[in-house]
Design a protein around this motif. Structure first.
Motif, mmCIF file in Angstrom:
data_model
loop_
_atom_site.group_PDB
_atom_site.id
_atom_site.type_symbol
_atom_site.label_atom_id
_atom_site.label_comp_id
_atom_site.label_asym_id
_atom_site.label_seq_id
_atom_site.Cartn_x
_atom_site.Cartn_y
_atom_site.Cartn_z
ATOM 1 N N ILE A 68 39.925 37.014 20.808
ATOM 2 C CA ILE A 68 40.086 37.535 22.416
ATOM 3 C C ILE A 68 40.182 36.223 23.178
ATOM 4 N N SER A 69 38.601 36.107 23.432
ATOM 5 C CA SER A 69 38.218 35.486 23.660
ATOM 6 C C SER A 69 38.880 33.536 23.805
ATOM 7 N N ARG A 70 39.587 33.553 22.340
ATOM 8 C CA ARG A 70 40.133 31.938 22.855
ATOM 9 C C ARG A 70 41.414 32.358 23.094
ATOM 10 N N GLN A 71 41.939 33.782 22.949
ATOM 11 C CA GLN A 71 44.040 33.584 23.419
ATOM 12 C C GLN A 71 43.366 33.751 25.436
ATOM 13 N N LEU A 72 42.621 34.139 26.161
ATOM 14 C CA LEU A 72 42.714 34.422 27.247
ATOM 15 C C LEU A 72 42.304 32.562 27.691
ATOM 16 N N SER A 73 41.400 31.863 26.788
ATOM 17 C CA SER A 73 41.357 30.662 26.641
ATOM 18 C C SER A 73 42.031 30.182 26.864
ATOM 19 N N GLU A 74 43.386 29.809 26.164
ATOM 20 C CA GLU A 74 44.377 28.968 25.665
ATOM 21 C C GLU A 74 45.099 29.691 27.042
ATOM 22 N N ALA A 75 45.570 30.803 27.287
ATOM 23 C CA ALA A 75 46.048 31.445 29.522
ATOM 24 C C ALA A 75 45.426 30.740 30.133
ATOM 25 N N ILE A 76 44.440 30.935 29.890
ATOM 26 C CA ILE A 76 43.897 30.042 31.026
ATOM 27 C C ILE A 76 44.460 28.317 31.158
ATOM 28 N N GLN A 77 44.365 27.871 30.355
ATOM 29 C CA GLN A 77 44.328 26.413 30.003
ATOM 30 C C GLN A 77 46.252 25.974 30.109
ATOM 31 N N GLN A 78 46.941 27.121 30.173
ATOM 32 C CA GLN A 78 48.332 26.942 29.690
ATOM 33 C C GLN A 78 48.553 27.293 31.634
ATOM 34 N N GLY A 79 47.653 27.286 31.915
ATOM 35 C CA GLY A 79 48.022 27.719 33.285
ATOM 36 C C GLY A 79 48.793 28.892 33.462
ATOM 37 N N GLU A 80 48.872 29.862 32.465
ATOM 38 C CA GLU A 80 49.365 31.458 33.167
ATOM 39 C C GLU A 80 47.892 32.482 33.861
ATOM 40 N N TYR A 81 47.308 31.509 34.203
ATOM 41 C CA TYR A 81 45.996 32.630 35.209
ATOM 42 C C TYR A 81 45.092 30.791 35.705
ATOM 43 N N ASN A 82 45.649 30.852 37.367
ATOM 44 C CA ASN A 82 45.580 29.420 38.087
ATOM 45 C C ASN A 82 43.553 30.169 38.544
ATOM 46 N N PRO A 83 42.834 28.773 38.458
ATOM 47 C CA PRO A 83 41.604 29.210 39.319
ATOM 48 C C PRO A 83 41.503 30.070 40.387
ATOM 49 N N ALA B 121 34.585 31.206 32.785
ATOM 50 C CA ALA B 121 34.915 32.150 33.791
ATOM 51 C C ALA B 121 33.931 33.080 34.696
ATOM 52 N N PHE B 122 33.454 33.927 35.909
ATOM 53 C CA PHE B 122 32.444 33.633 36.523
ATOM 54 C C PHE B 122 32.851 35.841 36.439
ATOM 55 N N SER B 123 32.239 36.225 36.593
ATOM 56 C CA SER B 123 32.512 37.638 36.991
ATOM 57 C C SER B 123 31.539 38.439 38.823
ATOM 58 N N VAL B 124 32.497 39.080 39.183
ATOM 59 C CA VAL B 124 31.626 39.448 39.961
ATOM 60 C C VAL B 124 31.876 40.942 40.561
ATOM 61 N N HIS B 125 30.136 41.830 40.389
ATOM 62 C CA HIS B 125 29.801 42.963 40.396
ATOM 63 C C HIS B 125 31.225 44.279 41.290
ATOM 64 N N GLY B 126 31.713 44.894 40.241
ATOM 65 C CA GLY B 126 31.926 45.638 40.856
ATOM 66 C C GLY B 126 33.962 45.662 41.223
ATOM 67 N N LYS B 127 34.233 44.590 40.850
ATOM 68 C CA LYS B 127 35.050 43.916 40.895
ATOM 69 C C LYS B 127 36.176 43.016 39.618
ATOM 70 N N GLY B 128 35.391 42.649 38.994
ATOM 71 C CA GLY B 128 36.655 42.304 37.550
ATOM 72 C C GLY B 128 35.727 40.845 37.825
ATOM 73 N N THR B 129 36.511 39.778 36.212
ATOM 74 C CA THR B 129 36.607 38.747 35.798
ATOM 75 C C THR B 129 37.066 37.899 36.309
ATOM 76 N N PHE B 130 37.383 36.544 37.106
ATOM 77 C CA PHE B 130 37.501 35.945 37.950
ATOM 78 C C PHE B 130 37.677 34.592 36.875
ATOM 79 N N VAL B 131 38.946 33.854 37.339
ATOM 80 C CA VAL B 131 39.180 32.371 36.394
ATOM 81 C C VAL B 131 37.680 31.028 37.589
ATOM 82 N N LYS B 132 36.965 30.654 37.119
ATOM 83 C CA LYS B 132 36.105 29.755 38.006
ATOM 84 C C LYS B 132 37.140 28.541 37.996
ATOM 85 N N PRO B 133 36.901 28.358 39.421
ATOM 86 C CA PRO B 133 37.507 26.978 39.645
ATOM 87 C C PRO B 133 36.958 25.263 39.078
ATOM 88 N N PRO B 134 37.590 23.969 38.544
ATOM 89 C CA PRO B 134 36.597 23.880 38.619
ATOM 90 C C PRO B 134 35.866 22.694 38.967
#
Length: 242
Positions: free
Chosen positions: A14-29, A63-76
């Motif tokens: 799962i982590s690898r699939q999410l990582s690939e999605a981030i790298q391919q731009g499916e999720y932006n910073p 990525a980084f997490s925010v308590h009560g809000k979820g996990t977000f893609v980390k900007p470079p």
């Protein structure tokens, strides 16, 4: 999907699939990743497995997490040169990031002993939040003599309407005031509850603090500013000669 019969742990798949999605731009910073419940349903796994996958992304600095809000893609990582003053918008452009700045608050008269001591009297206060994409990366607390403060507040409101990134440094040209020099020092603090809420971080997370005093040509102090930068995203660079 993932292979439930594979020797590769499901959380790693799962982590690898999410990582690939981030790298391919499916999720932006700054984008929010799917919730734990959504990922549980999508991959037909337990919440513990999903949390392991998300924690691995956090450990990999993706990525980084925010308590009560979820996990977000980390900007470079953002590296800020200290050899010369660079605007917040320029710093983001150098990393290929878009950003914007929001006014948090303005007070025409504000009690702050440190600011009053440096500016020599009554001060006004303007607070700004700087974002890289959707992620807050810096919180500016600026203090001015009241006359300059009113003009900076109006300039900030106009700049905010543009939807672009800015700091008070960018506003001096708008109000027709020339800066002569700036004195700066770097420190660090742990985020209290107020800073943690503004920067969407856990309480006690380490922050970089850049303290600045801007001076006019006649030697008078025009602004005392504290910039609180997220240490997980921001760093400062200074080249010194031997």
């Amino acid at each position: 999907m993932i292979n439930h019969n594979s020797s590769v742990p499901m959380y790693l798949q799962i982590s690898r699939q999410l990582s690939e999605a981030i790298q391919q731009g499916e999720y932006n910073p700054g984008d929010k990743l799917p919730s734990e419940s959504t990922l549980c349903q999508q991959y037909d796994v337990s919440r513990i497995t999903v949390r392991q996958a998300l924690n691995l992304l956090i450990q990999q600095d993706m990525a980084f997490s925010v308590h009560g809000k979820g996990t977000f893609v980390k900007p470079p990582a953002i590296n800020h040169e200290l050899n010369k003053i660079i605007s917040f918008s320029r710093v983001l452009q150098q990393k290929g990031l878009k950003g914007h700045t929001c006014i948090q608050s303005f007070s025409p008269e504000f009690q702050d002993e440190a600011a009053q001591s440096r500016l020599g009297g009554t001060v006004s206060n303007l607070n700004l939040i700087g974002y890289a994409t959707h992620t807050p990366v810096v919180y500016y607390r600026s203090f001015f003599p009241p006359d300059i403060g009113q003009r900076m507040w109006q300039a900030a409101k106009d700049a905010e309407q543009s939807g672009n990134a800015f700091s008070t440094y960018d506003l001096y040209a708008r109000i027709g005031v020339d800066m002569f020099r700036v004195e700066q020092s770097i420190g660090a603090v742990n985020a209290d509850s107020g800073l943690a809420q503004v920067l969407e971080l856990p309480k006690d997370k380490a922050l970089i603090v850049l303290e600045s005093v801007y001076y006019a040509a006649d030697g008078s102090a025009m602004e005392y500013k504290l910039g609180y930068y997220r240490s997980d995203i921001y760093s400062f660079h200074l080249q010194r000669q031997l």
